[in-house]
Write a protein that holds these residues in place. Structure first.
Motif, PDB file in Angstrom:
ATOM      1  N   PRO A 191      48.658 -26.935  -4.301  1.00  0.00           N
ATOM      2  CA  PRO A 191      48.110 -28.162  -4.891  1.00  0.00           C
ATOM      3  C   PRO A 191      47.103 -28.844  -3.958  1.00  0.00           C
ATOM      4  CG  PRO A 191      50.512 -28.079  -5.089  1.00  0.00           C
ATOM      5  CD  PRO A 191      50.123 -27.000  -4.134  1.00  0.00           C
ATOM      6  N   PHE A 192      46.146 -29.544  -4.580  1.00  0.00           N
ATOM      7  CA  PHE A 192      45.155 -30.343  -3.861  1.00  0.00           C
ATOM      8  C   PHE A 192      45.216 -31.775  -4.387  1.00  0.00           C
ATOM      9  CE2 PHE A 192      43.629 -26.377  -2.401  1.00  0.00           C
ATOM     10  CZ  PHE A 192      42.728 -26.589  -1.362  1.00  0.00           C
ATOM     11  N   VAL A 193      45.206 -32.731  -3.457  1.00  0.00           N
ATOM     12  CA  VAL A 193      45.259 -34.152  -3.819  1.00  0.00           C
ATOM     13  C   VAL A 193      44.003 -34.814  -3.258  1.00  0.00           C
ATOM     14  CG1 VAL A 193      46.542 -36.303  -3.592  1.00  0.00           C
ATOM     15  CG2 VAL A 193      47.783 -34.121  -3.767  1.00  0.00           C
ATOM     16  N   LEU A 194      43.107 -35.240  -4.147  1.00  0.00           N
ATOM     17  CA  LEU A 194      41.855 -35.890  -3.755  1.00  0.00           C
ATOM     18  C   LEU A 194      41.964 -37.381  -4.032  1.00  0.00           C
ATOM     19  CD1 LEU A 194      38.729 -35.169  -2.992  1.00  0.00           C
ATOM     20  CD2 LEU A 194      38.359 -35.760  -5.396  1.00  0.00           C
ATOM     21  N   ALA A 195      41.927 -38.200  -2.983  1.00  0.00           N
ATOM     22  CA  ALA A 195      41.951 -39.655  -3.124  1.00  0.00           C
ATOM     23  C   ALA A 195      40.526 -40.165  -3.009  1.00  0.00           C
ATOM     24  CB  ALA A 195      42.839 -40.279  -2.056  1.00  0.00           C
ATOM     25  N   TYR A 196      39.898 -40.351  -4.163  1.00  0.00           N
ATOM     26  CA  TYR A 196      38.491 -40.745  -4.266  1.00  0.00           C
ATOM     27  C   TYR A 196      38.439 -41.898  -5.262  1.00  0.00           C
ATOM     28  CZ  TYR A 196      33.598 -40.211  -5.896  1.00  0.00           C
ATOM     29  OH  TYR A 196      32.297 -40.423  -6.262  1.00  0.00           O
ATOM     30  N   SER A 197      38.114 -43.079  -4.812  1.00  0.00           N
ATOM     31  CA  SER A 197      38.292 -44.271  -5.643  1.00  0.00           C
ATOM     32  C   SER A 197      37.616 -44.213  -7.011  1.00  0.00           C
ATOM     33  CB  SER A 197      37.861 -45.516  -4.878  1.00  0.00           C
ATOM     34  OG  SER A 197      38.814 -45.819  -3.863  1.00  0.00           O
ATOM     35  N   PRO A 198      36.401 -43.668  -7.145  1.00  0.00           N
ATOM     36  CA  PRO A 198      35.832 -43.582  -8.489  1.00  0.00           C
ATOM     37  C   PRO A 198      36.637 -42.676  -9.432  1.00  0.00           C
ATOM     38  CG  PRO A 198      34.102 -43.459  -6.854  1.00  0.00           C
ATOM     39  CD  PRO A 198      35.404 -43.353  -6.103  1.00  0.00           C
ATOM     40  N   TRP A 199      37.209 -41.574  -8.889  1.00  0.00           N
ATOM     41  CA  TRP A 199      37.973 -40.681  -9.766  1.00  0.00           C
ATOM     42  C   TRP A 199      38.846 -39.753  -8.920  1.00  0.00           C
ATOM     43  CZ3 TRP A 199      38.449 -41.992 -14.568  1.00  0.00           C
ATOM     44  CH2 TRP A 199      39.094 -41.143 -15.459  1.00  0.00           C
ATOM     45  N   SER A 200      40.041 -40.224  -8.590  1.00  0.00           N
ATOM     46  CA  SER A 200      41.002 -39.410  -7.843  1.00  0.00           C
ATOM     47  C   SER A 200      41.547 -38.311  -8.746  1.00  0.00           C
ATOM     48  CB  SER A 200      42.159 -40.274  -7.338  1.00  0.00           C
ATOM     49  OG  SER A 200      41.699 -41.247  -6.430  1.00  0.00           O
ATOM     50  N   ARG A 201      41.975 -37.215  -8.125  1.00  0.00           N
ATOM     51  CA  ARG A 201      42.498 -36.084  -8.895  1.00  0.00           C
ATOM     52  C   ARG A 201      43.657 -35.446  -8.145  1.00  0.00           C
ATOM     53  NH1 ARG A 201      38.432 -31.804  -9.645  1.00  0.00           N
ATOM     54  NH2 ARG A 201      39.404 -31.360 -11.646  1.00  0.00           N
ATOM     55  N   ILE A 202      44.688 -35.077  -8.888  1.00  0.00           N
ATOM     56  CA  ILE A 202      45.807 -34.314  -8.345  1.00  0.00           C
ATOM     57  C   ILE A 202      45.844 -33.002  -9.108  1.00  0.00           C
ATOM     58  CG2 ILE A 202      48.284 -34.248  -7.912  1.00  0.00           C
ATOM     59  CD1 ILE A 202      48.282 -37.296  -7.941  1.00  0.00           C
ATOM     60  N   LEU A 203      45.622 -31.900  -8.401  1.00  0.00           N
ATOM     61  CA  LEU A 203      45.528 -30.578  -9.013  1.00  0.00           C
ATOM     62  C   LEU A 203      46.733 -29.728  -8.655  1.00  0.00           C
ATOM     63  CD1 LEU A 203      41.796 -29.702  -8.228  1.00  0.00           C
ATOM     64  CD2 LEU A 203      42.704 -30.919 -10.206  1.00  0.00           C
ATOM     65  N   ASP A 204      47.263 -29.025  -9.648  1.00  0.00           N
ATOM     66  CA  ASP A 204      48.321 -28.056  -9.389  1.00  0.00           C
ATOM     67  C   ASP A 204      47.696 -26.786  -8.820  1.00  0.00           C
ATOM     68  OD1 ASP A 204      50.858 -26.989  -9.247  1.00  0.00           O
ATOM     69  OD2 ASP A 204      51.334 -27.326 -11.360  1.00  0.00           O
ATOM     70  N   PHE A 215      37.897 -45.880 -10.712  1.00  0.00           N
ATOM     71  CA  PHE A 215      37.017 -46.959 -11.140  1.00  0.00           C
ATOM     72  C   PHE A 215      35.879 -46.502 -12.041  1.00  0.00           C
ATOM     73  CE2 PHE A 215      39.201 -49.129  -7.678  1.00  0.00           C
ATOM     74  CZ  PHE A 215      39.427 -50.370  -8.265  1.00  0.00           C
ATOM     75  N   ARG A 216      35.794 -45.211 -12.357  1.00  0.00           N
ATOM     76  CA  ARG A 216      34.886 -44.800 -13.427  1.00  0.00           C
ATOM     77  C   ARG A 216      35.417 -45.259 -14.782  1.00  0.00           C
ATOM     78  NH1 ARG A 216      33.889 -38.469 -11.938  1.00  0.00           N
ATOM     79  NH2 ARG A 216      32.691 -38.770 -10.012  1.00  0.00           N
ATOM     80  N   SER A 217      36.694 -45.531 -14.844  1.00  0.00           N
ATOM     81  CA  SER A 217      37.320 -45.965 -16.085  1.00  0.00           C
ATOM     82  C   SER A 217      36.853 -47.372 -16.457  1.00  0.00           C
ATOM     83  CB  SER A 217      38.841 -45.951 -15.937  1.00  0.00           C
ATOM     84  OG  SER A 217      39.461 -46.697 -16.954  1.00  0.00           O
ATOM     85  N   GLU A 218      36.392 -47.551 -17.696  1.00  0.00           N
ATOM     86  CA  GLU A 218      35.985 -48.878 -18.151  1.00  0.00           C
ATOM     87  C   GLU A 218      37.167 -49.851 -18.100  1.00  0.00           C
ATOM     88  OE1 GLU A 218      34.252 -48.596 -21.992  1.00  0.00           O
ATOM     89  OE2 GLU A 218      32.616 -47.288 -21.346  1.00  0.00           O
ATOM     90  N   THR A 219      38.349 -49.340 -18.391  1.00  0.00           N
ATOM     91  CA  THR A 219      39.544 -50.188 -18.377  1.00  0.00           C
ATOM     92  C   THR A 219      39.800 -50.738 -16.983  1.00  0.00           C
ATOM     93  OG1 THR A 219      40.512 -48.893 -20.168  1.00  0.00           O
ATOM     94  CG2 THR A 219      42.009 -50.267 -18.879  1.00  0.00           C
ATOM     95  N   LEU A 220      39.718 -49.876 -15.987  1.00  0.00           N
ATOM     96  CA  LEU A 220      39.989 -50.320 -14.619  1.00  0.00           C
ATOM     97  C   LEU A 220      38.891 -51.250 -14.125  1.00  0.00           C
ATOM     98  CD1 LEU A 220      42.064 -50.052 -12.396  1.00  0.00           C
ATOM     99  CD2 LEU A 220      40.822 -48.071 -11.517  1.00  0.00           C
ATOM    100  N   ARG A 221      37.646 -50.982 -14.504  1.00  0.00           N
ATOM    101  CA  ARG A 221      36.548 -51.866 -14.101  1.00  0.00           C
ATOM    102  C   ARG A 221      36.692 -53.251 -14.718  1.00  0.00           C
ATOM    103  NH1 ARG A 221      33.123 -47.452 -15.237  1.00  0.00           N
ATOM    104  NH2 ARG A 221      32.164 -48.614 -16.970  1.00  0.00           N
ATOM    105  N   ALA A 222      37.415 -53.315 -15.825  1.00  0.00           N
ATOM    106  CA  ALA A 222      37.660 -54.607 -16.472  1.00  0.00           C
ATOM    107  C   ALA A 222      38.923 -55.272 -15.928  1.00  0.00           C
ATOM    108  CB  ALA A 222      37.789 -54.408 -17.981  1.00  0.00           C
ATOM    109  N   SER A 223      39.420 -54.748 -14.819  1.00  0.00           N
ATOM    110  CA  SER A 223      40.613 -55.295 -14.157  1.00  0.00           C
ATOM    111  C   SER A 223      41.874 -55.153 -15.010  1.00  0.00           C
ATOM    112  CB  SER A 223      40.398 -56.762 -13.768  1.00  0.00           C
ATOM    113  OG  SER A 223      39.309 -56.886 -12.880  1.00  0.00           O
ATOM    114  N   LEU A 224      41.909 -54.111 -15.823  1.00  0.00           N
ATOM    115  CA  LEU A 224      43.088 -53.790 -16.604  1.00  0.00           C
ATOM    116  C   LEU A 224      43.626 -52.434 -16.139  1.00  0.00           C
ATOM    117  CD1 LEU A 224      41.734 -54.761 -20.142  1.00  0.00           C
ATOM    118  CD2 LEU A 224      43.248 -56.127 -18.695  1.00  0.00           C
ATOM    119  N   GLY A 225      44.919 -52.229 -16.316  1.00  0.00           N
ATOM    120  CA  GLY A 225      45.490 -50.957 -15.931  1.00  0.00           C
ATOM    121  C   GLY A 225      45.744 -50.863 -14.435  1.00  0.00           C
TER     122      GLY A 225
END
Length: 315
Positions: A191-204, A215-225
């Motif tokens: 597994p690889f774990v990438l902690a990248y604020s715009p779009w983190s990813r956890i891969l099997d 923070f690419r997510s519109e929801t998160l940019r709106a301070s939700l989620g």
């Protein structure tokens, strides 16, 4: 079966007046990760630079002289909530600078650090020094590392750590890595774990996303989620190339029944076998049926790779 829940935490590079504000925000989400059952939280690259946008100074101005004291609020929060932490920082080490992540255990003790092996151009100009690394031990696992652009140099960064027995890689980053990271997960079978604020990813180990967001997510940019992503990973598992191993899979399934889980990835010609029982290890399964990991299978076909391969590594 050996399952661990790993979380990434996204942090914005806007709106923080100082380092303590960054650390308080990180501590809040580290606590949330612990409440959600995470064993390890991974923060993005050089968290002590996230408040830099509020100041007119070069990155080296923010390097920490005494990182233990200066990050106490976050370290103590992680220890209080009994969660291990990957803490990435730009620090001063004598007369030079180092881009590192420190690995902290659940009780806050230091398990070691990984130092960026391939500093980017701007970092080199600022005096950030490269380093070669060996994997770190964490709760019975061997944890490999990378920081940001390191991911694009797998032969020099990941290969030696795999030969030392790495079970996974954690990568605090300011680059998304994209499909290249997917291929690394398949290539190395961990597994690889990438902690990248715009779009983190956890891969099997098959390169498939177990969790992703930021923070690419519109929801998160709106301070939700939530800026937290997490996934439960079974480390009692192995990637097998179908040749040689494939003819044994049906007998294996019949023998162990629900104690094992088998998936076949047709496009990559790979079987993924994992133990689903606390009293059965993947090593026992491989010995019983004479299996060989994908990595070791190809090593025996390539004399140069075979000389580099570690006898310890079965993943």
């Amino acid at each position: 079966m050996n399952e661990k829940t790993i979380a990434t935490i996204a942090l914005s590079d806007q709106g923080f007046a100082d380092l303590q504000a960054v650390l308080r925000e990180a501590a809040h989400w580290v606590e949330a990760a612990s409440v959600q059952g995470a064993d390890l939280a991974v923060l993005p690259e050089t968290v002590n630079l996230l408040h830099r946008s509020a100041h007119d100074a070069p990155p080296e101005h923010f390097a920490l002289e005494d990182w233990r004291t200066e990050t106490a609020i976050l370290r103590e929060a992680a220890a209080k909530h009994r969660i291990s932490l990957v803490l990435p920082l730009l620090v001063r080490d004598g007369a030079s600078l180092a881009n590192r992540f420190y690995l902290l255990s659940r009780d806050g003790s230091e398990l070691g650090f990984y130092q960026k092996q391939v500093p980017a151009t701007g970092e080199r100009l600022a005096g950030v020094q490269p380093a070669h690394n060996t994997p770190l031990r964490w709760e019975g696992l061997t944890l490999g590392g990378g920081i940001c652009i390191d991911v694009y140099f797998p032969n020099s960064v990941f290969d030696p750590q795999m030969e030392a027995g790495a079970d996974l890689f954690v990568i605090p980053s300011m680059t998304p890595a994209g499909a290249f990271l997917d291929s690394c997960a398949v290539l190395y079978g961990v597994p690889f774990v990438l902690a990248y604020s715009p779009w983190s990813r956890i891969l099997d180990r098959d390169g498939k996303e177990l969790a992703a967001g930021g923070f690419r997510s519109e929801t998160l940019r709106a301070s939700l989620g939530s800026p937290m992503q997490q996934a439960k990973i079974n480390f009692d598992a192995v990637s097998l190339f179908a040749d040689f191993n494939g003819e044994k899979i049906l007998a294996l399934q019949r023998h162990y029944g629900p104690k094992v889980r088998v998936r076949f990835d047709q496009s990559n010609c790979l079987f993924f076998v994992e133990s689903r029982s606390v009293d059965l290890s993947i090593g026992e399964i491989m010995r019983e049926f004479g299996l060989i990991s994908r990595r070791d299978y190809f090593a025996q076909l390539d004399p140069e790779m075979a000389t580099r391969s570690s006898a310890k590594n079965i993943l």
